[in-house]
Design a protein around this motif. Structure first.
Motif, PDB file in Angstrom:
ATOM      1  N   ILE A 504      54.967  49.869  38.391  1.00  0.00           N
ATOM      2  CA  ILE A 504      54.401  50.933  37.903  1.00  0.00           C
ATOM      3  C   ILE A 504      54.280  52.079  38.568  1.00  0.00           C
ATOM      4  N   TYR A 537      52.690  52.422  29.033  1.00  0.00           N
ATOM      5  CA  TYR A 537      51.409  51.684  29.748  1.00  0.00           C
ATOM      6  C   TYR A 537      51.161  51.132  28.665  1.00  0.00           C
ATOM      7  N   HIS A 541      52.811  47.563  30.285  1.00  0.00           N
ATOM      8  CA  HIS A 541      51.745  47.204  31.607  1.00  0.00           C
ATOM      9  C   HIS A 541      50.377  47.389  31.934  1.00  0.00           C
ATOM     10  N   LEU A 545      48.162  45.270  34.313  1.00  0.00           N
ATOM     11  CA  LEU A 545      46.852  45.891  35.745  1.00  0.00           C
ATOM     12  C   LEU A 545      45.661  44.932  34.788  1.00  0.00           C
ATOM     13  N   ARG A 546      45.185  44.621  33.392  1.00  0.00           N
ATOM     14  CA  ARG A 546      44.425  44.270  33.330  1.00  0.00           C
ATOM     15  C   ARG A 546      43.688  42.778  33.765  1.00  0.00           C
ATOM     16  N   ALA A 548      44.649  42.658  37.148  1.00  0.00           N
ATOM     17  CA  ALA A 548      45.089  42.674  38.766  1.00  0.00           C
ATOM     18  C   ALA A 548      43.135  43.688  38.809  1.00  0.00           C
ATOM     19  N   THR A 549      42.667  43.745  37.777  1.00  0.00           N
ATOM     20  CA  THR A 549      41.430  44.237  37.394  1.00  0.00           C
ATOM     21  C   THR A 549      40.649  43.128  37.148  1.00  0.00           C
ATOM     22  N   GLY A 579      45.897  47.637  45.676  1.00  0.00           N
ATOM     23  CA  GLY A 579      45.810  47.932  43.946  1.00  0.00           C
ATOM     24  C   GLY A 579      44.930  47.892  43.743  1.00  0.00           C
ATOM     25  N   PRO A 580      44.033  47.711  42.629  1.00  0.00           N
ATOM     26  CA  PRO A 580      42.551  48.433  42.462  1.00  0.00           C
ATOM     27  C   PRO A 580      41.316  47.786  42.709  1.00  0.00           C
TER      28      PRO A 580
END
Length: 742
Positions: A504, A537, A541, A545-546, A548-549, A579-580
């Protein structure tokens, strides 16, 4: 002058190469004799191969510190060839294998030999080790080994009941000395363990006058030299033997060269040249009546460990073997065969490495390892390797082409909603599993088909589309969500290929435009790039990302405040592998920290919040190469003109420090940075000073609650440098600045 410097270089290296060659010679001598006996070849054939491997492969080969000679990995093959064709035709096979190796080298494809799965190579060596140990344990006990591994296993109880005790004691002594040698002090271990074991065992038999079988030589070294003979028939088996010797010798040599490269910092191996050297050595060895030659990891490891610097060490070790074989053959005939049998039992055991088994277990390849070992031991080497390779290939195919496919109802009871998920690679091999999942859906159900695949062939595409058409014809509905890079429409346009998902943030919009990808035509031109990116996205992705958050959805706990330039080419999370929730990021033009009295409080507010409320442990200032703000300052920007000029006024102290030869700028110049980047480095150092004067940052840093760090991102090399008040160095290393840039 060049000749004089070359001579000085040879003399300088000789003080390392000469002692290393003597140690390697002492290791090679007993091993060469033992391998010849284990191969059912003339004893002198082992010494001939040691001489040729050292001199010929040492001079021509492409791995400067690798030492070549007869290797345990070919003993089973050679013994089988000798049993089937006789010794002189085996020598012809060695010559032909050498010619084939030279073709490997000339083709410039020598590295392709390393394509054999390592687990198969490790298992092959383990199988050879077990075979050697099973053979030699009978010799150690005073008997004779059988022609097959099964015979050696079944005959072992009978030989244990009829032990020749003098032979068993001498062989056992060698085994004990070999196994315990590594436990002795380093000063003692400078003398090779195999040599000490053979010398001690031989001396005991002479002193005690033991009536024990000893090595028998047919003439001296030069009398043993003999030309090979041409086969008179059975050419199919001969060709198979040539291919087997060439492949095993090549793979073993290249694997050894790779291992040796990891042990030193000198020149790397040239695999194609190494094949030319190994091929030349095998041609020479076969013509002189010697065993096949390969790169040998035991001798090579000894060579590097004892400080060798050039190929002269390998060549000299061959010379010492020649001197010994020509002048001291009488000593060889004093060595008991039981002593060499003990040596070979240990060599065989050491080819079975527990580390390789653990690796195979962790990687899921233990079945391949076990089947290959069993096949090599109880069938033969070629069949064992072929079975192992076939099993390894089948396992890879299964892992690559398998797809995870699930089909299940979701939502409230009676809603008739179904979710079908497919992940991995969808091909015709997946059709049974795919059809089972699709046909499990009842008629008229509302289906969401989620495809997260990197490979999709025409057969799978057609199966999905046919099922979708049929399901919708019965009153159902199908929503297809294509989250992976492989799409249904790709299969109709071109042959299937694997599509990989990039990181990403590392796929610029311009590349998508160049590839013809475009968002919806209804999107205004000014927003097409960003809306197209948002669309991608969501498709590719968002689910990543979901995940990772998931632990930072309601609050943040960042480690650092990251103050950097607003430049579009600088990506904080990418260059810090974060990351986040990791970075509290503040961006402005020129990564500037306004000093006390400034009317701009945005940076001060961010610092106060990040340190006082969130509790970050560090504040990072990150500049970058080719910075527009620094270019403007060097060009004499009017800092009293407009808002941009007013903002750049905060960089005036940086420009002044740069012109006064600031240490950080001087270090950047020595490292090869251009002038604008030198100023950018100085600017980072000056902003760190501003931070230390900040009423919030300064006390926290003084108390040790906070670290202030300077970084510089070099765009051309994509490297991150650490900036201090006095210099610049590659971040995460202790390298000096002047050695950083290519």
């Amino acid at each position: 002058m060049s000749e004089m410097s070359s001579l000085r270089g040879i003399r300088a290296n000789l003080r390392y190469d000469l002692p290393a060659s003597l140690v390697v010679f002492l290791v090679a001598l007993p091993l060469s004799l033992g391998i010849a006996i284990a191969s059912d070849a003339p004893v002198m054939a082992g010494l001939i191969a040691a001489v040729v491997g050292g001199v010929v492969a040492g001079l021509i080969g492409g791995s400067p510190l690798q030492v070549s000679g007869p290797a345990a990995g070919l003993t089973v093959v050679v013994a089988e060839l000798v049993a089937n064709f006789g010794w002189k035709i085996t020598c012809f096979i060695t010559v032909a294998a050498g010619l084939l190796q030279i073709l490997f080298g000339l083709s410039k494809k020598a590295g392709a030999a390393l394509a054999i799965a390592p687990v198969v190579v490790h298992a092959m060596l383990a199988g050879i080790g077990i075979t050697i140990a099973l053979q030699q344990i009978h010799v150690l006990l005073g008997g004779e080994s059988g022609s097959t591994a099964w015979e050696n296993v079944t005959q072992l109880p009978a030989n244990l009941m009829d032990i020749d005790w003098p032979s068993a004691v001498i062989g056992g002594l060698v085994i004990v000395m070999m196994l315990t040698w590594t436990m002795l002090p380093v000063s003692v271990r400078k003398v090779p363990g195999p040599l000490v074991a053979i010398v001690v065992a031989t001396a005991l038999t002479v002193i005690l006058g033991l009536n024990i079988e000893r090595i028998s030589l047919d003439g001296n070294f030069f009398e043993a030299i003999a030309l090979p003979e041409l086969p008179t028939g059975n050419w199919g088996a001969v060709v198979m033997g040539i291919i087997t010797v060439a492949l095993i010798a090549s793979v073993e040599s290249l694997l050894s060269a790779v291992a040796v490269d990891k042990m030193h910092t000198g020149p790397r191996s040239d695999f194609n040249r190494e094949m030319l050297g190994q091929g030349s050595a095998n041609i020479t060895s076969g013509l002189l009546g010697g065993l096949p030659v390969t790169g040998v990891i035991v001798r090579s490891t000894t060579n590097v460990a004892t400080g060798a610097k050039t190929r002269a060490s390998a060549v000299l070790h061959g010379v010492w073997v020649l001197v010994f074989a020509a002048l001291l053959t009488g000593l060889v005939e004093q060595i008991p065969t039981a002593a060499l049998a003990g040596l070979l039992v240990v060599i065989g055991i050491q080819l079975v490495k527990l580390a390789h088994m653990k690796t195979a277990l962790k990687t899921g390849d233990l079945w391949v390892y076990a089947v290959t070992v069993t096949s090599v031991v109880f069938l033969n080497l070629l069949e064992g390797v072929a079975i192992g390779l076939a099993l390894a290939i089948a396992l890879v195919v299964w892992r690559v082409v398998r797809a995870e496919i699930t089909s299940e109802p979701f939502g409230t009871e009676g809603s008739r909603q179904w979710l079908i998920r497919a992940r991995g690679s969808l091909s015709f091999l997946s059709l049974p599993k795919l059809n089972k999942a699709l046909t499990a859906v009842p008629e008229a159900a509302h289906v969401t088909l989620e495809l997260d695949v990197d490979f999709l062939d025409h057969a799978a595409t057609e199966a999905i589309e046919d099922w979708k058409w049929a399901h919708e014809a019965t009153g159902g509905s199908v929503l297809v969500l294509e989250r992976g890079k492989a799409r249904l429409d790709h299969a109709r346009e071109a042959p299937p290929r694997r599509h990989t998902t990039g990181i990403i943030g590392l796929t610029p919009w311009r590349s998508r435009r160049n590839n013809g990808d475009a968002p919806c035509a209804a999107t205004p031109p000014s927003l097409q790039s960003i809306m197209g990116g948002v669309s991608e996205y969501h498709r590719d992705h968002a689910d990543v990302l979901r995940a990772a958050t998931s632990d930072v959805t309601h609050s943040q706990d960042p480690d650092s405040l990251f103050l950097t330039c607003a430049d579009s080419r600088l990506m904080p999370n990418i260059i810090t592998a974060s990351g986040p929730g990791d970075l509290f990021t503040v961006r402005n033009v020129g990564n500037l920290v306004p000093g006390e009295g400034s009317t701009d409080t945005s940076v001060a507010a961010a610092l106060e919040f990040a340190i006082g409320e969130i509790g970050v442990s560090s504040v990072v200032v990150c500049g970058h190469s080719s910075c527009g703000a620094m270019k403007a300052m060097l060009a004499g920007a009017d800092t009293s003109d407009g808002k941009i000029g007013s903002w750049l006024g905060h960089a005036i102290p940086s420009l002044a420090a740069f012109r006064l030869d600031h240490p950080a700028g001087r270090a950047a110049a020595e490292a090869g940075f251009p002038e604008v980047d030198q100023l950018a480095v100085v600017n980072v150092a000056k902003q760190m000073e501003n931070l230390m004067r900040d009423p919030v940052v300064g006390p926290a840093a003084t108390d040790g609650r906070l670290r202030v760090v300077g970084l510089f991102f070099d765009i051309p090399t994509a490297q991150v440098f650490e900036v201090t008040a006095t210099g610049v160095r590659l971040a995460g290393t202790d390298a000096r600045a002047e050695s950083l840039l290519p």
